[in-house]
Scaffold this motif. Structure first.
Motif, mmCIF file in Angstrom:
data_model
loop_
_atom_site.group_PDB
_atom_site.id
_atom_site.type_symbol
_atom_site.label_atom_id
_atom_site.label_comp_id
_atom_site.label_asym_id
_atom_site.label_seq_id
_atom_site.Cartn_x
_atom_site.Cartn_y
_atom_site.Cartn_z
ATOM 1 N N LYS A 92 0.849 -1.189 0.000
ATOM 2 C CA LYS A 92 0.000 0.000 0.000
ATOM 3 C C LYS A 92 0.883 1.238 0.000
ATOM 4 O O LYS A 92 1.863 1.309 0.715
ATOM 5 C CB LYS A 92 -0.907 0.008 1.219
ATOM 6 C CG LYS A 92 -1.865 -1.193 1.164
ATOM 7 C CD LYS A 92 -3.081 -1.017 1.961
ATOM 8 C CE LYS A 92 -3.806 0.220 1.702
ATOM 9 N NZ LYS A 92 -5.220 0.151 1.609
ATOM 10 N N ALA A 93 0.518 2.213 -0.809
ATOM 11 C CA ALA A 93 1.273 3.462 -0.899
ATOM 12 C C ALA A 93 1.013 4.295 0.368
ATOM 13 O O ALA A 93 -0.099 4.319 0.888
ATOM 14 C CB ALA A 93 0.855 4.249 -2.128
ATOM 15 N N THR A 94 2.053 4.971 0.820
ATOM 16 C CA THR A 94 1.883 5.831 1.985
ATOM 17 C C THR A 94 1.232 7.146 1.571
ATOM 18 O O THR A 94 1.465 7.635 0.460
ATOM 19 C CB THR A 94 3.239 6.127 2.663
ATOM 20 O OG1 THR A 94 4.097 6.729 1.706
ATOM 21 C CG2 THR A 94 3.868 4.860 3.179
ATOM 22 N N ARG A 95 0.440 7.683 2.448
ATOM 23 C CA ARG A 95 -0.212 8.964 2.168
ATOM 24 C C ARG A 95 0.721 10.086 2.593
ATOM 25 O O ARG A 95 1.295 10.043 3.678
ATOM 26 C CB ARG A 95 -1.517 9.062 2.928
ATOM 27 C CG ARG A 95 -2.582 8.173 2.340
ATOM 28 C CD ARG A 95 -3.889 8.361 3.078
ATOM 29 N NE ARG A 95 -4.032 7.175 3.907
ATOM 30 C CZ ARG A 95 -4.779 7.095 4.982
ATOM 31 N NH1 ARG A 95 -5.454 8.122 5.408
ATOM 32 N NH2 ARG A 95 -4.864 5.975 5.666
ATOM 33 N N PRO A 96 0.858 11.116 1.769
ATOM 34 C CA PRO A 96 1.726 12.239 2.155
ATOM 35 C C PRO A 96 1.106 13.037 3.310
ATOM 36 O O PRO A 96 -0.113 13.167 3.402
ATOM 37 C CB PRO A 96 1.812 13.085 0.884
ATOM 38 C CG PRO A 96 0.626 12.706 0.084
ATOM 39 C CD PRO A 96 0.285 11.289 0.460
#
Length: 101
Positions: A92-96
């Motif tokens: 899962k991509a990290t949220r900025p």
């Protein structure tokens, strides 16, 4: 098949991968390296990950299915890749973080 519930811990039966369920509930076919996962501490490791599941898992990364119904956190890395049934679980991509001007 395993019974998914947040906080449940599972280990691979073919490599060193261990995960904890963050999101998801109910029975599911959670696999690692092409072999079913088992409750942590309940199974011996034997065999090797299948050749078609070589991506591996990374420590501290969250993995989820395309429908975002299941999410697991890798607590111990290993050479086998995670899947839910036939669908591979992806990092899962990290949220900025928001800017703090």
């Amino acid at each position: 098949m395993v019974e998914l519930r947040p906080g449940a811990r599972y280990q691979s039966t073919v490599c060193s991968t261990e995960v904890i369920v963050v999101k998801g509930a109910g029975p599911a076919e959670l696999t690692c390296g092409g072999a079913p996962m088992a409750a942590a501490g309940s199974a011996e490791r034997s065999g090797e990950p299948r050749a078609d599941a070589p991506e591996g898992t990374l420590l501290g990364k969250r993995y989820g299915d395309p429908d975002e119904t299941v999410e697991v956190l890798c607590t111990r890395a290993g050479p086998g890749s995670l899947a839910l049934g036939d669908a591979p679980l992806t990092v899962k991509a990290t949220r900025p973080l928001p800017a703090s001007d």
